[in-house]
Design a protein around this motif. Structure first.
Motif, mmCIF file in Angstrom:
data_model
loop_
_atom_site.group_PDB
_atom_site.id
_atom_site.type_symbol
_atom_site.label_atom_id
_atom_site.label_comp_id
_atom_site.label_asym_id
_atom_site.label_seq_id
_atom_site.Cartn_x
_atom_site.Cartn_y
_atom_site.Cartn_z
ATOM 1 N N LEU A 3 -23.045 -7.592 10.010
ATOM 2 C CA LEU A 3 -23.192 -8.439 8.827
ATOM 3 C C LEU A 3 -23.488 -7.608 7.576
ATOM 4 O O LEU A 3 -22.991 -7.909 6.485
ATOM 5 C CB LEU A 3 -24.308 -9.467 9.050
ATOM 6 C CG LEU A 3 -23.998 -10.603 10.023
ATOM 7 C CD1 LEU A 3 -25.230 -11.480 10.205
ATOM 8 C CD2 LEU A 3 -22.824 -11.439 9.534
ATOM 9 N N TRP A 26 -22.659 -15.341 5.150
ATOM 10 C CA TRP A 26 -23.055 -14.135 5.881
ATOM 11 C C TRP A 26 -24.387 -13.589 5.380
ATOM 12 O O TRP A 26 -25.128 -12.970 6.149
ATOM 13 C CB TRP A 26 -21.963 -13.081 5.762
ATOM 14 C CG TRP A 26 -20.697 -13.464 6.478
ATOM 15 C CD1 TRP A 26 -20.569 -14.374 7.492
ATOM 16 C CD2 TRP A 26 -19.383 -12.962 6.236
ATOM 17 N NE1 TRP A 26 -19.266 -14.468 7.898
ATOM 18 C CE2 TRP A 26 -18.507 -13.619 7.148
ATOM 19 C CE3 TRP A 26 -18.839 -12.039 5.342
ATOM 20 C CZ2 TRP A 26 -17.138 -13.366 7.184
ATOM 21 C CZ3 TRP A 26 -17.472 -11.787 5.377
ATOM 22 C CH2 TRP A 26 -16.642 -12.437 6.291
ATOM 23 N N GLY A 30 -26.907 -15.244 7.282
ATOM 24 C CA GLY A 30 -26.960 -14.599 8.587
ATOM 25 C C GLY A 30 -27.769 -13.316 8.563
ATOM 26 O O GLY A 30 -28.493 -13.015 9.523
ATOM 27 N N SER A 49 -30.970 -12.789 10.933
ATOM 28 C CA SER A 49 -30.954 -11.685 11.897
ATOM 29 C C SER A 49 -31.966 -10.603 11.537
ATOM 30 O O SER A 49 -32.476 -9.911 12.423
ATOM 31 C CB SER A 49 -29.543 -11.084 11.997
ATOM 32 O OG SER A 49 -29.064 -10.685 10.730
ATOM 33 N N CYS A 97 -28.568 -19.559 14.991
ATOM 34 C CA CYS A 97 -27.460 -18.596 14.949
ATOM 35 C C CYS A 97 -26.350 -18.989 15.908
ATOM 36 O O CYS A 97 -25.158 -18.897 15.568
ATOM 37 C CB CYS A 97 -27.978 -17.192 15.285
ATOM 38 S SG CYS A 97 -29.044 -16.459 14.016
#
Length: 209
Positions: free
Chosen positions: A59, A97, A100, A104, A128
């Protein structure tokens, strides 16, 4: 500076190939889901730590460098290279993203830096997985839904042209009723068939006694 997205004739803004994005999401979903099964059935957290590290790195490359150099997107492009591209707007994908990356990064800090797990890590993992599943299975970018909340620009070139289309595929009342009856029949079917289905299977070509 490496441009984010591709400039394609006929599109006003940089775009990305939705087909390779969905393929990459499918790969990541499979890897994440499998690593979570190791936790659930074996208590082994090692696979999910590796998957999380590669997931975050992928990512970061997508957002901070360029999607064309992200390993999972390259793998996705290799898989769907013979399919006709379906271009979608790059700005909303970059925003999705980025969400994300935030999720993450929190997981990376808790799982790897602090080495702890709990309800927070469980919820983030489920979120997720949900994001990846909707992208891979339905072509629905859940992260893109939040894009208009932060940017006044109109979203362009959504998957399936849902941004532009006014007439959607019609679902009849009968079809909805069939779906509802099917879902309602699942629980009694499980109760009725449980005893029969619980019998362990035997080998197809077992040796005769």
């Amino acid at each position: 500076m490496i441009p984010f997205g591709e400039k394609v004739a006929g599109y006003d803004i940089p775009v990305l190939n939705e087909r390779e994005i969905r393929a990459a999401a499918g790969i990541l979903f499979l890897a994440t889901y499998t690593s979570l099964m190791f936790i659930l059935f074996d208590g082994n957290f090692i696979p999910v730590k590796f998957v999380l590290t590669f997931f975050l790195l992928d990512l970061l490359i997508r957002v901070l460098i360029s999607p064309r150099y992200a390993p999972m997107l390259i793998a996705g492009r290799l898989i769907v290279r013979k399919q006709h591209p379906e271009y979608v707007g790059a700005p909303q994908k970059r925003f999705a993203w980025s969400i994300g990356i935030v999720l993450s990064s929190v997981m990376f800090y808790l799982f790897i830096v602090v080495n702890v797990y709990g309800p927070v890590t469980g919820v983030i993992c489920l979120v997720c997985l949900l994001f990846l599943f909707f992208e891979a299975a339905f072509g629905i970018c859940l992260g893109c839904v939040f894009y208009p909340w932060f940017f006044k620009k109109k979203i362009q070139y959504c998957p399936g042209e849902v941004c532009e289309k006014q007439h959607y595929q019609h679902v009849s009342g009968r079809q909805v009723l069939v779906l509802a009856l099917f879902v309602a029949a699942i629980l009694p079917a499980v109760y009725i068939l449980k005893q029969h289905y619980s019998k362990p299977p035997h080998a197809m070509f077992r040796h005769a006694q």
